[in-house]
Design a protein around this motif. Structure first.
Motif, PDB file in Angstrom:
ATOM      1  N   MET A  85     -15.942  45.307  -1.055  1.00 55.25           N
ATOM      2  CA  MET A  85     -17.181  44.502  -0.853  1.00 55.25           C
ATOM      3  C   MET A  85     -16.811  43.061  -1.710  1.00 55.25           C
ATOM      4  O   MET A  85     -16.345  42.995  -2.692  1.00 55.25           O
ATOM      5  CB  MET A  85     -18.412  45.337  -1.541  1.00 55.25           C
ATOM      6  N   THR A  86     -17.186  42.190  -0.718  1.00 55.96           N
ATOM      7  CA  THR A  86     -17.214  40.724  -1.182  1.00 55.96           C
ATOM      8  C   THR A  86     -18.365  40.286  -1.915  1.00 55.96           C
ATOM      9  O   THR A  86     -19.581  40.442  -1.588  1.00 55.96           O
ATOM     10  CB  THR A  86     -16.905  39.807   0.074  1.00 55.96           C
ATOM     11  N   ALA A  87     -18.063  39.572  -3.270  1.00 56.30           N
ATOM     12  CA  ALA A  87     -19.239  39.072  -3.885  1.00 56.30           C
ATOM     13  C   ALA A  87     -20.101  38.123  -3.358  1.00 56.30           C
ATOM     14  O   ALA A  87     -19.401  37.115  -2.712  1.00 56.30           O
ATOM     15  CB  ALA A  87     -18.675  38.800  -5.412  1.00 56.30           C
ATOM     16  N   SER A  88     -21.279  37.900  -3.476  1.00 58.10           N
ATOM     17  CA  SER A  88     -22.009  36.715  -3.027  1.00 58.10           C
ATOM     18  C   SER A  88     -21.615  35.495  -3.771  1.00 58.10           C
ATOM     19  O   SER A  88     -21.670  35.541  -4.931  1.00 58.10           O
ATOM     20  CB  SER A  88     -23.545  37.232  -3.132  1.00 58.10           C
ATOM     21  N   TYR A  89     -22.001  34.367  -2.828  1.00 56.44           N
ATOM     22  CA  TYR A  89     -21.474  33.082  -3.520  1.00 56.44           C
ATOM     23  C   TYR A  89     -22.851  32.762  -4.585  1.00 56.44           C
ATOM     24  O   TYR A  89     -22.557  31.879  -5.408  1.00 56.44           O
ATOM     25  CB  TYR A  89     -21.385  32.222  -2.456  1.00 56.44           C
ATOM     26  N   GLU A  90     -23.860  33.385  -4.626  1.00 59.71           N
ATOM     27  CA  GLU A  90     -24.806  33.417  -5.268  1.00 59.71           C
ATOM     28  C   GLU A  90     -24.769  34.056  -6.767  1.00 59.71           C
ATOM     29  O   GLU A  90     -25.489  33.778  -7.627  1.00 59.71           O
ATOM     30  CB  GLU A  90     -26.193  33.900  -4.527  1.00 59.71           C
ATOM     31  N   THR A  91     -23.993  34.933  -6.577  1.00 58.38           N
ATOM     32  CA  THR A  91     -23.584  35.742  -8.014  1.00 58.38           C
ATOM     33  C   THR A  91     -22.231  35.217  -8.833  1.00 58.38           C
ATOM     34  O   THR A  91     -21.188  35.360  -8.078  1.00 58.38           O
ATOM     35  CB  THR A  91     -23.445  37.141  -7.522  1.00 58.38           C
ATOM     36  N   PRO A  92     -22.674  34.784  -9.954  1.00 59.01           N
ATOM     37  CA  PRO A  92     -21.215  34.333 -10.718  1.00 59.01           C
ATOM     38  C   PRO A  92     -20.562  35.653 -10.809  1.00 59.01           C
ATOM     39  O   PRO A  92     -20.616  36.601 -10.948  1.00 59.01           O
ATOM     40  CB  PRO A  92     -21.834  34.006 -11.982  1.00 59.01           C
ATOM     41  N   VAL A  93     -19.106  35.501 -10.634  1.00 59.08           N
ATOM     42  CA  VAL A  93     -17.830  36.552 -10.945  1.00 59.08           C
ATOM     43  C   VAL A  93     -17.147  35.882 -11.843  1.00 59.08           C
ATOM     44  O   VAL A  93     -16.538  35.007 -11.949  1.00 59.08           O
ATOM     45  CB  VAL A  93     -17.008  36.651  -9.541  1.00 59.08           C
ATOM     46  N   VAL A  94     -17.052  36.965 -12.814  1.00 58.62           N
ATOM     47  CA  VAL A  94     -16.204  36.933 -13.986  1.00 58.62           C
ATOM     48  C   VAL A  94     -14.819  36.908 -13.758  1.00 58.62           C
ATOM     49  O   VAL A  94     -14.392  37.947 -13.276  1.00 58.62           O
ATOM     50  CB  VAL A  94     -16.564  37.543 -15.223  1.00 58.62           C
ATOM     51  N   LEU A  95     -13.776  35.918 -13.554  1.00 57.67           N
ATOM     52  CA  LEU A  95     -12.469  36.008 -13.299  1.00 57.67           C
ATOM     53  C   LEU A  95     -11.648  36.261 -14.773  1.00 57.67           C
ATOM     54  O   LEU A  95     -10.465  37.202 -14.379  1.00 57.67           O
ATOM     55  CB  LEU A  95     -11.994  34.519 -12.995  1.00 57.67           C
ATOM     56  N   ASP A  96     -11.910  36.003 -15.887  1.00 58.22           N
ATOM     57  CA  ASP A  96     -11.478  36.336 -16.870  1.00 58.22           C
ATOM     58  C   ASP A  96     -12.322  36.421 -18.238  1.00 58.22           C
ATOM     59  O   ASP A  96     -13.146  35.286 -18.158  1.00 58.22           O
ATOM     60  CB  ASP A  96     -10.138  35.594 -17.258  1.00 58.22           C
ATOM     61  N   ARG A  97     -12.119  37.326 -19.027  1.00 57.37           N
ATOM     62  CA  ARG A  97     -12.720  37.080 -20.424  1.00 57.37           C
ATOM     63  C   ARG A  97     -12.004  37.577 -21.521  1.00 57.37           C
ATOM     64  O   ARG A  97     -11.223  38.496 -21.410  1.00 57.37           O
ATOM     65  CB  ARG A  97     -14.238  38.101 -20.340  1.00 57.37           C
ATOM     66  N   ARG A  98     -11.901  36.672 -22.483  1.00 50.55           N
ATOM     67  CA  ARG A  98     -10.964  36.855 -23.735  1.00 50.55           C
ATOM     68  C   ARG A  98     -11.581  36.846 -25.152  1.00 50.55           C
ATOM     69  O   ARG A  98     -12.429  35.936 -25.131  1.00 50.55           O
ATOM     70  CB  ARG A  98      -9.738  36.158 -23.644  1.00 50.55           C
ATOM     71  N   GLU A  99     -11.307  37.506 -26.027  1.00 49.35           N
ATOM     72  CA  GLU A  99     -11.659  37.427 -27.458  1.00 49.35           C
ATOM     73  C   GLU A  99     -10.604  36.448 -28.082  1.00 49.35           C
ATOM     74  O   GLU A  99      -9.714  36.821 -28.086  1.00 49.35           O
ATOM     75  CB  GLU A  99     -11.904  38.691 -27.859  1.00 49.35           C
ATOM     76  N   GLY A 100     -11.062  35.407 -28.647  1.00 50.26           N
ATOM     77  CA  GLY A 100     -10.399  34.624 -29.418  1.00 50.26           C
ATOM     78  C   GLY A 100     -10.866  34.527 -30.590  1.00 50.26           C
ATOM     79  O   GLY A 100     -11.615  35.164 -31.341  1.00 50.26           O
ATOM     80  N   PRO A 101     -10.070  33.594 -31.428  1.00 52.92           N
ATOM     81  CA  PRO A 101     -10.527  33.436 -33.042  1.00 52.92           C
ATOM     82  C   PRO A 101     -11.728  32.825 -33.257  1.00 52.92           C
ATOM     83  O   PRO A 101     -12.324  32.932 -34.300  1.00 52.92           O
ATOM     84  CB  PRO A 101      -9.258  32.498 -33.652  1.00 52.92           C
ATOM     85  N   TYR A 102     -12.507  32.381 -32.121  1.00 52.80           N
ATOM     86  CA  TYR A 102     -13.789  31.541 -32.481  1.00 52.80           C
ATOM     87  C   TYR A 102     -14.785  32.469 -31.256  1.00 52.80           C
ATOM     88  O   TYR A 102     -15.839  31.797 -31.235  1.00 52.80           O
ATOM     89  CB  TYR A 102     -13.803  30.041 -31.966  1.00 52.80           C
ATOM     90  N   GLY A 103     -14.435  33.610 -30.980  1.00 48.68           N
ATOM     91  CA  GLY A 103     -15.534  34.347 -30.370  1.00 48.68           C
ATOM     92  C   GLY A 103     -14.954  34.418 -28.934  1.00 48.68           C
ATOM     93  O   GLY A 103     -13.789  34.391 -28.354  1.00 48.68           O
ATOM     94  N   GLU A 104     -15.861  34.953 -28.064  1.00 43.65           N
ATOM     95  CA  GLU A 104     -15.393  35.243 -26.553  1.00 43.65           C
ATOM     96  C   GLU A 104     -15.606  34.034 -25.873  1.00 43.65           C
ATOM     97  O   GLU A 104     -16.359  33.176 -25.729  1.00 43.65           O
ATOM     98  CB  GLU A 104     -16.474  36.054 -25.876  1.00 43.65           C
ATOM     99  N   VAL A 105     -14.575  33.724 -24.876  1.00 39.68           N
ATOM    100  CA  VAL A 105     -14.496  32.602 -23.714  1.00 39.68           C
ATOM    101  C   VAL A 105     -14.347  33.415 -22.539  1.00 39.68           C
ATOM    102  O   VAL A 105     -13.445  34.489 -22.383  1.00 39.68           O
ATOM    103  CB  VAL A 105     -13.375  31.728 -23.980  1.00 39.68           C
ATOM    104  N   ALA A 106     -15.078  32.978 -21.623  1.00 40.78           N
ATOM    105  CA  ALA A 106     -15.036  33.697 -20.081  1.00 40.78           C
ATOM    106  C   ALA A 106     -14.754  32.502 -18.895  1.00 40.78           C
ATOM    107  O   ALA A 106     -15.475  31.346 -19.322  1.00 40.78           O
ATOM    108  CB  ALA A 106     -16.122  34.354 -19.950  1.00 40.78           C
TER     109      ALA A 106
END
Length: 225
Positions: free
Chosen positions: A1-22
């Motif tokens: 199923m292809t995500a709608s362009y209206e819906t943000p899609v998380v490509l990557d999410r990582r925990e770093g020394p200052y918290g989460e970045v996505a």
């Protein structure tokens, strides 16, 4: 199923020394989210370009200046600096290894691939405040785009950059007559006053027009010669 362009899609999410970045894709846009707070996206870039151009103009024709860009973000500032042959060395300080990786090996390479291949470019993975406190390198210009500006920091600890000790460290690494340029999501008369109080000269603010609301700005200040 292809995500709608209206819906943000998380490509990557990582925990770093200052918290989460996505990193998200929302339609054609790439977005960086830090600890759940929107930081920036690839929608425009006018602010980042003005940040770099205003610093260069304030240097008044200095030959081959060395610029430090504080914060890699989506890469507009780096790409714009690298596209201008008047800059000499270009040093970018970014503390999130995830963001550096997204530029070197991920989707944000579409913005900065040419700039990263430029021999003038150096990427330093470090906290900016720690870097200006410790480095022995000097710069002709500091272009800082950290969080949302002096009055609205997203990441804990970044507010120290805008205090008198933090600004004194910025002045320390500037050459005489060097320029400090700071992006902000809104004007800050209090920050202007702090710049004067720590010894900067020619303090001024350039507005960046926006479609609605309070304009973005670039605060400019010069280290005395």
């Amino acid at each position: 199923m292809t995500a709608s362009y209206e819906t943000p899609v998380v490509l990557d999410r990582r925990e770093g020394p200052y918290g989460e970045v996505a990193l998200r894709r929302h339609g054609e846009l790439l977005q960086i989210i830090a600890n759940g707070c929107f930081l920036m996206d690839t929608s425009d870039g006018r602010s980042e370009r003005l940040l770099v151009d205003a610093a260069l103009a304030a240097l008044d024709g200095r030959a081959r200046p060395h610029v430090l860009i504080g914060g890699l973000g989506v890469g507009f500032s780096l790409a714009h600096a690298a596209a201008d042959p008047r800059w000499g060395r270009i040093t970018v300080v970014e503390r999130e290894s995830a963001i550096i990786g997204w530029h070197r090996h991920g989707p944000l390479a579409e913005v900065t691939a040419a700039a990263l291949a430029d021999p003038r470019t150096e990427i330093v993975e470090a906290d900016l405040l720690a870097y200006v406190n410790e480095t022995s390198t000097t710069f002709d210009a500091l272009c800082l785009d950290i969080d949302n500006g002096p009055d609205w920091t997203v990441t804990e600890g970044n507010d120290g950059l805008y205090t008198p000790p933090g600004l004194a460290s910025c002045a320390r690494v500037l050459t005489p007559g060097g320029v400090l340029a700071v992006w902000s999501a809104r004007p800050s008369p209090e920050f202007e006053g702090t710049l004067w109080n720590v010894g900067f000269q020619q303090v001024r603010t350039e507005e960046i027009p926006v479609a609605r609301g309070v304009p973005d700005v670039v605060h400019l200040a010069v280290r005395p010669g």
